[in-house]
Design an enzyme around this catalytic site. Structure first.
Site, mmCIF file in Angstrom:
data_model
loop_
_atom_site.group_PDB
_atom_site.id
_atom_site.type_symbol
_atom_site.label_atom_id
_atom_site.label_comp_id
_atom_site.label_asym_id
_atom_site.label_seq_id
_atom_site.Cartn_x
_atom_site.Cartn_y
_atom_site.Cartn_z
ATOM 1 N N ASP A 117 8.291 -10.280 7.810
ATOM 2 C CA ASP A 117 7.376 -10.880 6.862
ATOM 3 C C ASP A 117 8.172 -11.695 5.864
ATOM 4 O O ASP A 117 9.314 -11.363 5.572
ATOM 5 C CB ASP A 117 6.645 -9.741 6.125
ATOM 6 N N VAL A 327 9.384 -3.946 -5.513
ATOM 7 C CA VAL A 327 8.759 -3.463 -4.277
ATOM 8 C C VAL A 327 9.252 -4.201 -3.028
ATOM 9 O O VAL A 327 9.671 -3.560 -2.060
ATOM 10 C CB VAL A 327 7.218 -3.512 -4.393
HETATM 11 C C1 UD1 Z 1 0.649 -2.951 1.249
HETATM 12 C C2 UD1 Z 1 -0.180 -4.196 1.074
HETATM 13 C C3 UD1 Z 1 0.626 -5.312 0.438
HETATM 14 C C4 UD1 Z 1 1.247 -4.812 -0.868
HETATM 15 C C5 UD1 Z 1 2.009 -3.515 -0.648
HETATM 16 C C6 UD1 Z 1 2.526 -2.913 -1.934
HETATM 17 C C7 UD1 Z 1 -1.734 -4.074 2.929
HETATM 18 C C8 UD1 Z 1 -2.193 -4.685 4.192
HETATM 19 N N1 UD1 Z 1 -0.651 -4.632 2.374
HETATM 20 O O1 UD1 Z 1 1.717 -3.248 2.156
HETATM 21 O O2 UD1 Z 1 -0.235 -6.413 0.184
HETATM 22 O O3 UD1 Z 1 2.139 -5.810 -1.340
HETATM 23 O O4 UD1 Z 1 1.159 -2.538 -0.025
HETATM 24 O O5 UD1 Z 1 1.489 -2.743 -2.841
HETATM 25 O O6 UD1 Z 1 -2.318 -3.161 2.404
HETATM 26 N N2 UD1 Z 1 8.816 0.919 2.997
HETATM 27 C C9 UD1 Z 1 9.874 1.526 3.646
HETATM 28 N N3 UD1 Z 1 9.593 2.347 4.715
HETATM 29 C C10 UD1 Z 1 8.316 2.579 5.150
HETATM 30 C C11 UD1 Z 1 7.262 1.946 4.489
HETATM 31 C C12 UD1 Z 1 7.537 1.117 3.405
HETATM 32 O O7 UD1 Z 1 11.032 1.366 3.278
HETATM 33 O O8 UD1 Z 1 8.148 3.343 6.118
HETATM 34 C C13 UD1 Z 1 9.113 0.050 1.829
HETATM 35 C C14 UD1 Z 1 8.749 -1.416 2.072
HETATM 36 O O9 UD1 Z 1 9.797 -2.103 2.722
HETATM 37 C C15 UD1 Z 1 8.514 -1.917 0.666
HETATM 38 C C16 UD1 Z 1 7.916 -0.690 -0.037
HETATM 39 O O10 UD1 Z 1 8.270 0.430 0.762
HETATM 40 O O11 UD1 Z 1 9.733 -2.246 0.069
HETATM 41 C C17 UD1 Z 1 6.418 -0.736 -0.242
HETATM 42 O O12 UD1 Z 1 5.788 -0.940 0.982
HETATM 43 P P1 UD1 Z 1 4.303 -0.393 1.282
HETATM 44 O O13 UD1 Z 1 3.729 0.199 0.055
HETATM 45 O O14 UD1 Z 1 4.383 0.436 2.497
HETATM 46 O O15 UD1 Z 1 3.550 -1.760 1.590
HETATM 47 P P2 UD1 Z 1 2.576 -2.071 2.795
HETATM 48 O O16 UD1 Z 1 1.708 -0.905 3.078
HETATM 49 O O17 UD1 Z 1 3.355 -2.674 3.915
#
Ligand code: UD1
Length: 422
Positions: A117, A327
């Site tokens: 992304d 984030v």
């Molecule tokens: C969702 C939203 C997005 C928003 C984000 C944070 C949707 C479709 N998208 O994305 O618009 O910007 O929440 O509010 O709902 N991470 C890890 N490992 C994991 C999962 C996440 O390291 O297994 C990290 C990600 O790289 C990122 C952070 O955690 O740095 C937050 O990600 P996450 O809250 O999971 O975002 P999304 O669910 O992908």
């Protein structure tokens, strides 16, 4: 034909705008429908491309899906398929949220990795670790996540970070697990609350909704339901920033203002007058905004999805702002596009320093993702001359009727189709 938005700056936005359901909620609610055999109906859906794309993902799993304006009807078979179609999933990052419901329903899920992304890496380690705690095995094989479990058992799960996607996947697996699951350090975004509400209507037993500790008592089956998606707070806040930046007056309807408490407080600090109603709020800005600092954090912190709007506001504010992104590490990439518009900005790691200028100047710019695109349009509304914003398909994925809504508020913007420029 390529499309761009032609934005001529200078207008003060005035009037009212209706906001429909949240993109970041509807896609997860559509996935949650997989948890019950029968017909689930979701209303107040935004008319954006991601909804038909998610419908394709569900169709590839054996569901019959109808998308009719703001209503999506999903008929889920007794035994959904366990393997999501590569083409459908690769076009939609959020489709990874079918993983939890499929493991819960089919005891097996094969979901292609949704890919990178423009806002930074989005690993699935927390999704996988949570499913493993519930008793599933998960592997990445040939670019697909393969998860399987003979049975899912309740477990205590601590998330390293309150990830929205991981919380949702684990929650949707836990509702049908045997016994009690506790998800600690869970995300508590309003969209997670919306998902919990729909799951509860389906018969799930969840305590602590809205807090960072979710306790899920597994049940043996769920029923289909009818659910109305909550209003899109990110879209609502985008209009609020647009009003503040253009020194206008905009009433935003269809969003719970409490989902934007911190955002509206920031705008108040920047000099806006904010009037709060039940399901609406009005932002009035008389003069030039003053500089405010922003720090993105999981909810109830300032949303990372609004960081481009914070940069855009700071670019025209009086004074210097510091914006800290906690984030997504690559989310400042679009700042270079802001600088084409004359923003005096500098980034270093996860900080950006923006010195506000009196007037931005128009230029051609490229949207790298949904929110960056919206931020660039907002900046274009404050630039002299005509700004061209390209790659607008990103904006269309998150903002239904974006140009129409802006025109109704008095902005000078149009969608233009031309031969591709690059
Ligand atoms: C969702 C939203 C997005 C928003 C984000 C944070 C949707 C479709 N998208 O994305 O618009 O910007 O929440 O509010 O709902 N991470 C890890 N490992 C994991 C999962 C996440 O390291 O297994 C990290 C990600 O790289 C990122 C952070 O955690 O740095 C937050 O990600 P996450 O809250 O999971 O975002 P999304 O669910 O992908």
């Amino acid at each position: 034909m390529a499309e761009h938005f032609a934005v001529r700056g200078g207008a003060r936005l005035m009037g009212a705008v209706d906001v429909v359901g949240a993109k970041n909620s509807v896609l997860k609610l559509m996935a949650a429908a997989l948890l019950a055999e029968g017909t689930t109906t979701i209303t107040n859906c935004p008319e954006i491309l991601d909804v038909p794309l998610m419908a394709d993902v569900l169709r590839s799993l054996g569901c019959t899906v109808e998308v009719d304006h703001d209503t999506v009807t999903i008929d889920v078979p007794a035994e959904p398929g366990a393997q999501a179609d590569y083409r459908s999933v690769s076009r939609l990052r959020a489709s990874v949220c079918v993983l939890g419901p499929l493991v819960a329903r089919c005891r097996r899920a094969v979901v292609p990795l949704p890919g990178g992304d423009a806002i930074g890496s989005r690993p699935l380690d927390m999704h996988q670790a949570g499913l493993r705690k519930l008793g599933a095995t998960t592997e990445i094989e040939h670019g697909r996540v393969v998860a399987q479990a003979d049975e899912l058992r309740g477990a205590q799960i601590w998330l390293d970070f309150p990830s929205v996607g991981a919380t949702e996947n684990i929650l949707m697996a836990a509702v049908l697990a045997d016994g009690t699951t506790v998800i600690d350090n869970a995300a508590r975004e309003p969209e997670i609350v919306d998902l919990c509400t729909m799951l509860q209507q389906m018969g799930a037993k969840i305590d602590g909704v809205g807090s960072s500790t979710l306790t899920v008592h597994g049940v043996s089956g769920l029923q289909p339901t009818r659910h109305r998606v909550i209003g899109d707070r990110i879209v609502g806040a985008t209009w609020a920033f647009a009003a503040a930046m253009t020194r206008g007056q905009v009433t935003v309807r269809g969003v719970d203002p409490h989902h934007l408490d911190l955002v509206l407080d920031k705008l108040r600090t920047a000099g806006a007058d904010i009037a709060i109603g039940t399901d609406e709020f009005t932002v009035t800005m008389e003069g030039r905004p003053c500089a405010v600092d922003f720090v993105t954090l999981p909810y109830p912190g300032f949303a990372t999805d609004l960081q481009p709007m914070a940069i855009a506001l700071s670019a025209v504010a009086e004074g210097t702002s510091m914006i800290t992104e906690n984030v997504f590490e690559a989310r400042f990439r679009f700042v270079e596009e802001m600088m084409r518009l004359g923003a005096d900005a500098r980034t270093d790691g996860h900080h950006a320093v923006v010195r506000g200028v009196e007037q931005l100047s128009s230029a051609p710019v490229w949207a790298s993702d949904i929110r960056a695109g919206a931020g660039l349009v907002l900046a274009g509304l404050c630039a002299d001359g005509e700004t061209e914003v390209w790659d607008v398909e990103h904006i269309d994925r998150g903002y239904p009727r974006f140009v129409e809504n802006l025109c109704a508020l008095g902005a000078d913007i149009e969608r233009v189709s031309t031969e591709p420029q690059r």
